[in-house]
Scaffold this motif. Structure first.
Motif, short mmCIF file in Angstrom:
data_model
loop_
_atom_site.label_atom_id
_atom_site.label_comp_id
_atom_site.label_asym_id
_atom_site.label_seq_id
_atom_site.Cartn_x
_atom_site.Cartn_y
_atom_site.Cartn_z
N ARG A 1 -45.27 -9.22 -0.81
CA ARG A 1 -44.10 -9.02 -1.65
C ARG A 1 -43.00 -8.26 -0.91
O ARG A 1 -41.83 -8.60 -1.00
N ARG B 1 -39.45 -9.90 -0.27
CA ARG B 1 -38.29 -9.30 -0.91
C ARG B 1 -37.22 -8.97 0.13
O ARG B 1 -36.05 -9.24 -0.06
N GLU B 2 -37.67 -8.43 1.25
CA GLU B 2 -36.69 -8.03 2.26
C GLU B 2 -36.04 -9.22 2.96
O GLU B 2 -34.86 -9.18 3.29
N PRO C 1 -35.25 -10.73 -3.80
CA PRO C 1 -36.18 -10.38 -4.89
C PRO C 1 -36.69 -11.60 -5.66
O PRO C 1 -37.74 -11.54 -6.27
N ASN C 2 -35.94 -12.71 -5.65
CA ASN C 2 -36.38 -13.86 -6.43
C ASN C 2 -37.50 -14.63 -5.75
O ASN C 2 -38.09 -15.51 -6.34
N GLU D 1 -40.24 -13.27 -4.42
CA GLU D 1 -41.42 -12.42 -4.24
C GLU D 1 -42.75 -13.15 -4.36
O GLU D 1 -43.76 -12.70 -3.86
#
Lengths: 646, 230
Positions: B178, B182-183, B187-188, B190
């Motif tokens: 995750r 995310r990075e 965030p979508n 994950e």
């Protein structure tokens, strides 16, 4: 007002007025067609007036309303003397935008002579509703015939009573002086009014005519002659006849209304009793018993109830009630359940049955069947069927509520037991693992100490600890499987990663063997729970090591089945292979092959199958081409989408 | 361990044997170890002794280890190593998401523990973070965004480099799926672990001597990845 061709208007409710006419079925079918075209719901309305129906008329009405139910329409029966007003009321309640009625073709050309039709009334009352009039042929029987027919229905005993009373009154009146003939007329009038409280419309009309004639013949001058001497007497005669008629007809109407009212009252009471009986029931069996008792009492029938089985898709085999249906009857009951419509006697399907079966339906889901059996020759009236329908709906509601309650209770128990299991597993896991962790870590420390032969001893300790650790892991996994606490976390896994992880976990046990690893280049990712699948592969590798002679090769293979539907992993060895008759046995807990080396609890394959089944896959035992055993795991496969281009 | 003052460690575990074992292994390696048996004591001690790292068992008698971690993270960023048991991937992921730095599954080997300890302690010395990190034949120049293999420059796509950079920055420590998703993808993304698997496969092909049995870009079952330096 349009004459026919019902257009498919926007959704909403469509209302069709149904009466005791041979054309009622045609109307019902038209309404059904129109509603289907418009995607609207529809209601068949019958307005019960004070007029009592003949047997033929009742039959026609029953047929039409039954058809309406079968075609998916709702049937509404209202009581009102004013048909048009009742229709409008129902239309407003249901927010119906369209009303369909039938109307006989007009033969009378003279406008002013024409009777005002229902359509005219309706249009007058409610100009907003779209009214469709379907022309039908004139009824084969005239209205007059229908009236006489309804008169003829009255009991012969009522006529006997009428004749008896008139005879007694006449006998008494003949004892009076002739000058009291006006008073005699009044006595007759009183008699007729009293009679109208007891007898029907036919007898009372007969009584009116009869007393008028008797009065004229016996008491009016000239005596014992049907002619009338004085014109005052003629006026008296005519007025008497009119008053007698009106009084008797009014009383008859009130009586009919009172009768309807009583029926409604009975129906309401029956429904109330029924729902109260159901409300007190705590289980399905109690609800069934309450329903059976109430229906037997209300309708004087024998009743039986059966509920859907566990899955809810078919009717359970157990019938509760005051009669047990035969195999033939069960077929009808099952059909009622499957088709979600009435079956058995009085219907088109399985009409030869003795019982009438109503499905317990709610939100298009059948919960069971309600059956009633009547003695041969006895029919269910429309009102009774209506009542039975209402009972069935009530019972369906109760069943649904009971099932929901049971389901939520079960859910709660399951959650609690899962929680308990989890706590237990966690603590057992912790208790068993801690000493193992100590042994493992300590042996590591010891390895650094220079003692002659120390390294070998440390290796022994480490191997023992590993074996114990594996055993504990298997026991805990088995418990996890059996407690239902296993919830696979499916994710995309690189098959190469899975194989590597398994091989490195089993590396110590496999040392000294040739290990062949075959993972196709560019094998797509598979959807699996990484930890569970890794554990399965480790178990298979350790099993292979345990059950084959030392230094024999072991292979582990991954791939996609031809067709691309399933991913597979297999572990093969060159050992003695599986005895064919034992293959199924081996999946059982604590089962071990004949050739099994001492050691191991025999939990390995049982866990393998459990973990793979939890991910929707299968395990098969087979022979390794060239000798030995081969175990293959199959997992459902579909290709992942590619990552977005950069 | 290097000379100078001994790094202080706090161990929170209720098992006496594990405590003794940890203390012995860590003290031998040059740490100053303080041990407590409950979560409450542990939280109290952190403020007093100000350790450089904490070893926290997730199964404590008085309170959930995750809860200890959550309260700790409200005011302290001290590195935390989680001790856990097998089959607890979800707990591990939850702990890593809550701010733990790494985990160790019981039973573990002493040298594994020491390696993890050294890796998480390095996080605190971010100031002295080298601009060039080497593992095996690979050299990653974080300042120059360059990757070399035996001195020869490798071509990596932007996303490949982004994934590698995260792993290099956390070298020796686990990084969850995750966290990387995310990075790198936002965030979508994950849950789109297959993106990550695909890029890790690319990276292994480019960086590993034998991509099929990677020794640097290690998979952590069901949790994430770890870059091993040796």
């Amino acid at each position: 007002m349009r004459q026919s061709n019902i257009p498919s208007g926007p959704g909403g409710c469509l209302l069709v007025a149904v009466g005791p006419s041979p054309h009622a079925e045609k109307l019902v079918r038209s309404a059904h067609r129109a509603a289907t075209l418009a995607g609207a719901s529809w209601v068949a309305v019958y307005v019960e007036t004070s007029q009592r129906l003949s047997k033929t008329a009742q039959q026609l009405l029953d047929q039409a309303l039954t058809l309406a139910r079968e075609l998916g329409g709702e049937v509404v029966i209202v009581h009102d003397a004013d048909v048009a007003a009742a229709l409008v009321r129902v239309a407003q309640e249901r927010k119906a935008a369209q009303i369909i009625i039938g109307q006989p073709g007009r033969r009378c050309r003279l406008r002013w002579l024409r009777r005002r039709t229902l359509a005219d009334y309706l249009l007058k009352i409610t100009p907003n509703v779209e009214l469709h009039v379907i022309p039908v042929d004139a009824p084969p029987a005239s209205r007059l015939w229908l009236r006489f027919d309804s008169m003829a229905r009255s009991d012969w005993r009522e006529y006997a009573l009428v004749f008896g009373v008139i005879a007694a009154l006449t006998g008494g009146a003949m004892l009076l002086p002739k000058t009291y003939y006006v008073q005699v007329g009044l006595v007759y009038l009183l008699g007729i009014n009293l009679l109208s409280l007891r007898v029907g419309r036919g007898p009372i009309l007969t009584a009116g005519v009869l007393t008028a004639l008797t009065w004229d013949y016996i008491f009016a001058q000239p005596y014992y002659h049907f002619s009338i001497e004085h014109w005052q007497d003629l006026v008296l005669f005519v007025i008497y006849l009119a008053v007698a008629m009106i009084a008797s007809l009014l009383t008859a109407r009130i009586r009919a209304q009172a009768h309807n009212e009583r029926l409604r009252q009975e129906r309401a009471t029956a429904l109330f009793q029924f729902s109260r009986g159901l409300a007190e029931a705590k289980t399905l069996a109690e609800a069934a018993a309450a329903a059976v008792r109430q229906i037997d009492e209300t309708l004087g029938t024998q009743t039986t109830v059966a509920f859907a089985d566990e899955g809810g898709h078919s009717l359970g085999p157990d019938f509760h009630g005051s009669y047990l249906p035969s195999e033939r009857e069960k077929v009808a009951a099952t059909r009622a359940f499957g088709d979600r419509r009435v079956a058995g006697r009085f219907t088109e399907s399985e009409a030869d049955c003795a019982g009438y079966y109503v499905p317990l339906v709610r939100d298009d889901h059948a919960f069971g069947v309600l059956g009633v059996k009547l003695p041969a020759g006895v029919k269910l009236s429309l009102g009774q069927r209506d009542l039975l329908d209402a009972f069935a709906r009530q019972l369906a509601l109760t069943v649904e509520r009971t099932l929901l309650r049971a389901a939520s209770e079960r859910e709660r128990m399951l959650a609690e037991s899962e929680k308990l299991h989890r706590v237990l597993l966690d603590s057992v896991s912790h208790e068993l693992r801690t000493p193992l962790a100590v042994i493992t870590a300590t042996s590591d420390e010891l390895a650094d100490v220079n003692v002659p032969g120390g390294a070998e001893m440390v290796a022994e300790i480490r191997e023992a600890a590993q074996r114990l650790n594996h055993l504990v892991a298997n026991l805990l996994d088995q418990t996890r499987l059996e407690s239902g606490a296993l919830r696979p976390h499916l994710d995309w896994c690189d098959p190469q990663d899975l194989v590597n992880a398994a091989v490195s976990a089993a590396a110590d046990t496999l040392s000294g063997r040739a290990l062949e690893i075959v993972v196709p280049e560019r094998m797509p990712f598979v959807r699996a729970d990484f930890a569970l699948t890794e554990q399965v592969l480790v178990n298979l590798l350790l099993n292979a090591a345990l059950h084959t002679p030392p230094n024999t090769p072991v292979s582990i293979t991954a791939g996609i089945e031809p067709g691309g539907q399933r991913a597979l992993f297999s572990v093969g060895d060159r050992g003695p292979g599986f005895p064919p008759d034992l293959r199924e046995e081996l999946f059982k807990k604590f089962a071990r092959g004949h050739a099994a080396a001492p050691g191991g609890l025999g939990l390995g394959l049982s866990i393998v199958r459990g973990f793979i089944a939890a991910q929707g896959g299968e395990v098969s035992l087979g022979d390794n081409p060239g000798g030995g055993a081969k175990i293959t795991l199959y997992l459902p496969h579909f290709a992942p989408e590619n990552p977005p281009p950069e | 361990m290097t000379a100078g003052p001994k790094p202080r460690l706090l161990v929170i575990d209720d098992e006496v044997q594990i405590l003794r074992l940890l203390c012995h292994a860590l003290e031998t390696d040059g740490f100053d170890v303080h041990a407590v048996k409950t979560g409450k004591q542990g939280l109290g001690e952190v403020a007093v002794i100000q350790p450089e790292a904490i070893i926290l068992d997730l199964g404590l008698p008085d309170m959930d280890g995750l809860e200890v971690l959550r309260r700790l993270r409200e005011w302290s960023q001290v590195p935390v190593l989680i001790l856990t048991v097998r089959n607890a991937e979800n707990d591990v992921i939850a702990a890593l998401d809550t701010g733990a730095d790494d985990y160790l599954t019981k039973p573990f080997r002493a040298r594994e523990l020491l390696a993890r300890m050294r890796a998480i302690l390095r996080r605190n010395r971010a100031a002295s973070e080298p601009a060039v990190v080497r593992f095996g034949e690979i050299e990653v120049d974080l300042a120059g965004h360059l990757v070399r293999r035996s001195g020869e420059e490798l071509h990596l796509s932007a996303k490949e480099y982004a994934v590698l950079r995260i792993l290099v920055q956390h070298r020796g420590r686990v990084v969850t799926h995750r966290q990387i998703l995310r990075e790198v993808w936002g965030p979508n993304a994950e849950l789109q672990t297959h993106y990550l698997r695909a890029y890790i496969a690319h990276l292994r092909n480019k960086l590993e001597t034998n991509p099929r049995t990677p020794i640097h870009l290690k998979t952590e079952s069901g949790i994430g990845y770890r870059l091993m330096e040796d």
